[in-house]
Design an enzyme around this catalytic site. Structure first.
Site, PDB file in Angstrom:
ATOM      1  N   ASP A 170       0.860  -1.179   0.000  1.00 27.66           N
ATOM      2  CA  ASP A 170       0.000   0.000   0.000  1.00 27.66           C
ATOM      3  C   ASP A 170       0.899   1.233   0.000  1.00 27.66           C
ATOM      4  O   ASP A 170       1.822   1.340   0.815  1.00 27.66           O
ATOM      5  CB  ASP A 170      -0.911   0.004   1.226  1.00 27.66           C
ATOM      6  CG  ASP A 170      -1.946   1.119   1.143  1.00 27.66           C
ATOM      7  OD1 ASP A 170      -3.004   0.875   0.536  1.00 27.66           O
ATOM      8  OD2 ASP A 170      -1.675   2.213   1.679  1.00 27.66           O
ATOM      9  N   ASP A 213      -4.358   2.239  -4.575  1.00 28.72           N
ATOM     10  CA  ASP A 213      -2.906   2.253  -4.386  1.00 28.72           C
ATOM     11  C   ASP A 213      -2.425   0.973  -3.705  1.00 28.72           C
ATOM     12  O   ASP A 213      -1.360   0.959  -3.085  1.00 28.72           O
ATOM     13  CB  ASP A 213      -2.481   3.480  -3.573  1.00 28.72           C
ATOM     14  CG  ASP A 213      -3.184   3.548  -2.212  1.00 28.72           C
ATOM     15  OD1 ASP A 213      -4.041   2.674  -1.944  1.00 28.72           O
ATOM     16  OD2 ASP A 213      -2.881   4.470  -1.434  1.00 28.72           O
TER      17      ASP A 213
END
Length: 302
Positions: A170, A213
């Site tokens: 992440d 993301d």
């Protein structure tokens, strides 16, 4: 094949018409006995009854033989049609591309070339659609669907003895970058992240965009070795890029163990990733499947 031999032989006489080939076979095998009989009758103005019986008998036998010969030749002449049906079936069931001969100039030859070209175009279109369905359009990594399919394939290989480490990534600073520099800069960060990952991934490894993301990496390597490669990559990401913006990433890792399926492996790596973010980000946390989170391994200089 015998059928193609008959087809190609008749193509020398009737190169542009399959109907002419059919009519030539039927007429050439069935009409000569009748023609000979009629000529014999015309040449014998008053044949005796015995001669007439013999002539008719011979004509019937010759006609039957001609019909059998016509059926035999027609069976082989129609071989290209059976071949076309077979290649369509083979592509439908096995996705096997056709290899039909393309030298004919009649209707059948045109049809064989059309099937070859058509199925190849269809196959190319299917492959292109699959590529778009399995590839993330921004980063050109695997998409969510492609990652899910690849993850299950990796677990299947791991079940056969190949080591596997799954990493959930992440990006920590994507939102600040989007807010300060704009979404173009954020997109460039994700593209650079994938491009950088490909420098250390091996042929059997892959990276996929799980959503937003968040990314998945599958590495077929022992966990210690895979983690060392991951830590080195984190150090590279932490260095400023040409635009001056480093990439900060939180990574969770889970090692495959016998009996663990793809969903469980992902949950373990995902939990480890959230543990990494909770401890400040820019680090790698591994889940050994026994404890919720193993001790964090911070990146030097992060």
């Amino acid at each position: 094949m015998a059928g193609l031999g008959v087809y190609r032989t008749l193509s020398r006489v009737f190169p542009r018409s399959f109907r002419a080939k059919l009519m030539a076979v039927v007429a050439g095998c069935t009409l000569p006995p009748l023609g000979v009989f009629l000529a014999w009758v015309l040449l014998h103005e008053a044949p005796t009854q015995q001669q007439l019986v013999i002539g008719v008998s011979l004509t019937v036998v010759a006609s039957l033989l001609g019909v059998l010969a016509a059926l035999f030749l027609l069976y082989h002449l129609l071989t290209p049609l059976r071949m076309m049906a077979e290649v369509v079936r083979a592509y439908w069931q096995e996705q096997r591309l056709p290899e039909l001969p393309e030298d004919g100039r009649d209707e059948v030859g045109v049809l064989m070339r059309g099937i070859n070209c058509g199925l190849r175009e269809i196959d190319n279109g299917i492959r292109e659609l699959e590529r778009h369905a399995l590839e993330d359009p921004l980063t050109h990594s695997l998409s969510r669907r492609g990652s899910d399919r690849a993850l299950h394939a990796c677990v299947e290989r791991a079940e056969r003895g190949l080591p596997l480490a799954l990493y959930v990534l992440d990006v920590d600073n994507l939102k600040p970058v989007n807010d300060e520099y704009g979404h173009v800069a954020g997109d460039r960060m994700l593209i650079d992240l994938v491009a950088s990952a490909r420098h250390f991934l091996r042929e059997s490894d892959w990276i996929g965009r799980w959503g937003g993301d968040e990314f998945l990496l599958c590495v077929h390597d022992a966990q210690e070795s895979a983690n060392e490669r991951m830590r080195q990559w984190l150090r590279e990401l932490a260095a400023p890029r040409p635009d001056g913006i480093p990439i900060s990433v939180s990574i969770g890792c889970a090692q495959y163990r016998p009996g663990v399926d793809a969903a469980q492996l992902y949950r373990e790596a995902d939990a480890a990733m959230y543990a990494a973010k909770a401890q400040g980000g820019a680090m790698l946390v591994c889940d050994d499947g026994l404890r919720a989170v193993a001790p964090a391994m911070r990146v030097a200089g992060a």
